[in-house]
Each structure stands twice: as structure tokens, then as C-alpha cells.
Design an enzyme around this catalytic site. Structure first.
Site, PDB file in Angstrom:
ATOM      1  N   ARG A 151      42.032  32.548  41.581  1.00 24.33           N
ATOM      2  CA  ARG A 151      43.042  32.843  42.599  1.00 24.33           C
ATOM      3  C   ARG A 151      43.676  31.581  43.187  1.00 24.33           C
ATOM      4  NH1 ARG A 151      42.012  36.406  40.023  1.00 24.33           N
ATOM      5  NH2 ARG A 151      41.272  38.491  40.561  1.00 24.33           N
ATOM      6  N   SER A 205      43.560  42.677  48.692  1.00 27.69           N
ATOM      7  CA  SER A 205      42.232  42.074  48.698  1.00 27.69           C
ATOM      8  C   SER A 205      42.204  40.893  49.669  1.00 27.69           C
ATOM      9  CB  SER A 205      41.923  41.600  47.286  1.00 27.69           C
ATOM     10  OG  SER A 205      40.574  41.654  47.024  1.00 27.69           O
ATOM     11  N   GLU A 209      41.392  35.187  50.571  1.00 23.86           N
ATOM     12  CA  GLU A 209      42.273  35.298  49.406  1.00 23.86           C
ATOM     13  C   GLU A 209      43.708  35.512  49.871  1.00 23.86           C
ATOM     14  OE1 GLU A 209      42.951  38.315  45.639  1.00 23.86           O
ATOM     15  OE2 GLU A 209      40.905  37.833  46.226  1.00 23.86           O
TER      16      GLU A 209
END
Length: 312
Positions: free
Chosen positions: A172, A221, A291
Site C-alpha cells: 500500500r 479499509s 492505510e
């Protein structure tokens, strides 16, 4: 927010003090000092070349994985519109996708062309520019697995073609320079059966619908999965399913999603996330990493009692 930056001439749309809450999934947060929607790549490159080098620049896609802080975003927010949402088939297994194209559009074009391996993009609620920058992934696949190259306009206005090796991909995260805007990406899969590809996309869509609060004001998320574990499991184990600060809530359906139940400020949403991180660390010893991108300037009230609201 006062518009104090001297803006170059553009052919696209340039708006001062533009509200960003309507453009992001949480439906919260302040305004962009300037919002620029370029007509095409030339317009973007010319604008960035002529813009004061001290002015910060941030790209905005669908706003699906982002908290825009209540004090707004200084400088220029670049939003790629329809001109950047085209998907073109280059050969039997390769697509060139505009930076503003959604994951759903790209995966659907791949399905129609009989290109397998891109089905997971159906599960990423964002645009090509966003998931190239963040090495977006789902269902065991990541953008680094399918990216051939991407075209970017750097903060200086210079155009550059970057290969995956240039992006330093990790989980990520990438090393894409700050202020750079991804205007297109070339993605490659493998030849596949259209019916099988469609079935896999349907499975992904159904699984997301069943397990995630997709019809809520959310940011997707929230925390990265720690090595060998799942963020949602750690949040649940800490007893935080349904935990609230004002109208900001940990989803009862999926504990790694935060929700705006109606009138939550971005400050409350971010404060909720930090409280979750604190309690998970106390419970399990694991320090969760954000995130979701958190951008802009906090409100002067952030962290004070009146903005915090009730904790439930």
C-alpha cells in the site's frame, strides 16, 4: 480559506475555495484552496509548470480512501475528470487506462476483452491514479502484479514514464514523488475465458457487499493489515466493534471500516481512528498503521471537547 496563490491560465476548470466534502466518501472535511480539473494532459502539464513552485499539489480520485481534514487543503487539488477516464485495448492482454478511470470500469473492459488477472480491480473503490500511487490490492493481487508502466506529470510539469521498478512498491505504498499526478497506466493480464472472468468479478462484488458497509459514508479499509494478521481482527478483539465518538463509528459489519453516521466531522473520524490505534496497542501490543490518507489542515477545534462529542 483565502485564495492567495496566483494561478496560471488554464483551459480546464479552476475553482477557488471549493468544498471537498461532496467529493469524498466520508462526506466530511473542508475546502480546497483551489480545485483544478484539467481539460487534458497538456493543460495539466502547462499548469503545473507555471504554478508557483511553493504551492502544494495533491491529486484526488474518487475520494474513497481519504480523510479531508476540517481546515481544508492548502494549495491545489487536482481532480481528473472524464477526459482521463478512457480505457483503450492495446493488444490481446494489455489495456491503457486513464488516471481517472475507476477500478470497476477497468475490470469490466478487461472482462469484455477476455483479459484475466484484473478481476481484483472490481474490489478497489478508486481510480487508476490512486491505486497506482498506493499499490492498491485486493483478493491476493496488487497493482504491481499487472502494471507495465505509468505516465505521470511531475510537480514541475515534466512528463515522465515510470516502470514498476521506479515506483519502489511496498504494501500500500509507492515512491511516486509528492505532487506528481498519474495521468495513465498500462496494465497487462493474461488471456482468459470471458464467462469465467465475469463469474470471478461477480464473486468479488458479492463478497464485498456481504462483508463491507459499502452503502455507508465510509473511507474503505482504515488500517494496513499487520504481518501475519488482520487489522479487523485486532480491532474486534479489543472490543471496538460499534465504538463511537459522536457520529463517527467503527463499523459493526467490518471492524476495519470507520463510518460517518451523519454529522461526524473529519476531526472526529480521525480521532476515532487514533483511539482505535491506542486501544489495539494496549490490548495486543500491535501498532496499527493508517492505510487511509489523511490530508489537509486540522480544524483549530480538533481534539477539544466540543468537537469530540459523545463517546459511546
Amino acid at each position: 480559506m483565502s485564495a492567495v496563490i496566483d494561478m496560471p491560465a488554464v483551459r480546464g476548470k479552476l475553482t477557488a475555495d471549493a468544498p471537498l466534502a461532496p467529493l469524498v466518501w466520508f462526506k466530511s472535511g473542508g475546502a480546497a484552496e483551489w480545485l483544478f480539473e484539467p481539460k487534458d494532459s497538456d493543460d495539466l502539464a502547462d499548469f503545473l509548470r507555471d504554478l508557483d513552485p511553493a504551492a502544494p499539489v495533491m491529486a484526488l480520485g474518487l475520494g474513497s480512501n481519504m480523510i479531508v481534514r476540517d481546515g481544508g487543503v492548502p494549495g491545489v487539488v487536482v481532480r481528473l475528470g472524464k477526459a482521463f477516464a478512457q480505457v483503450e485495448q492495446l493488444d490481446a492482454t494489455t489495456l491503457r487506462c486513464g488516471g481517472g478511470a475507476s477500478g470497476i470500469l477497468v475490470s469490466s473492459k478487461a472482462r469484455d476483452a477476455g483479459i484475466a488477472g484484473l478481476e481484483f480491480l472490481r474490489g478497489i473503490p478508486g481510480t487508476v491514479g490512486g491505486f497506482v500511487r498506493m499499490n492498491g490490492g485486493a483478493y491476493g493481487r496488487e497493482v504491481k502484479d499487472i502494471l507495465v508502466q505509468c505516465e505521470v506529470v511531475l510537480r514541475s510539469g515534466e512528463r515522465r514514464t515510470l516502470a514498476p521498478a521506479d515506483l519502489g512498491y511496498r504494501y500500500r505504498h509507492s515512491d511516486l514523488p509528492e505532487g506528481a499526478v498519474v495521468v495513465s497506466a498500462t496494465l497487462r493480464g493474461v488471456s482468459g475465458d470471458k464467462a469465467a472472468i465475469a463469474a470471478e468479478m461477480d464473486r468479488i462484488a458479492a463478497e464485498r457487499e456481504a462483508s463491507q458497509p459499502l452503502r455507508s459514508r465510509t473511507g474503505g479499509s482504515t488500517f494496513k493489515n499487520p504481518p501475519g494478521d488482520k487489522a479487523w481482527r485486532l480491532v474486534d478483539a479489543a472490543g471496538l466493534r460499534g465504538f463511537r465518538i459522536g457520529d463517527a463509528q467503527v463499523s459493526e459489519k467490518h471492524c476495519n471500516f470507520l463510518l460517518n453516521l451523519g454529522n461526524a466531522t473529519s476531526g472526529q473520524i480521525e480521532e476515532l481512528g487514533e483511539e482505535v490505534r491506542r486501544r489495539v496497542k494496549a490490548d495486543s501490543g500491535v501498532e496499527l498503521e493508517w492505510e487511509i490518507q489523511r490530508v489537509g489542515t486540522p480544524s483549530p477545534l480538533q481534539g477539544r471537547g466540543p468537537e469530540r462529542g459523545g463517546v459511546m
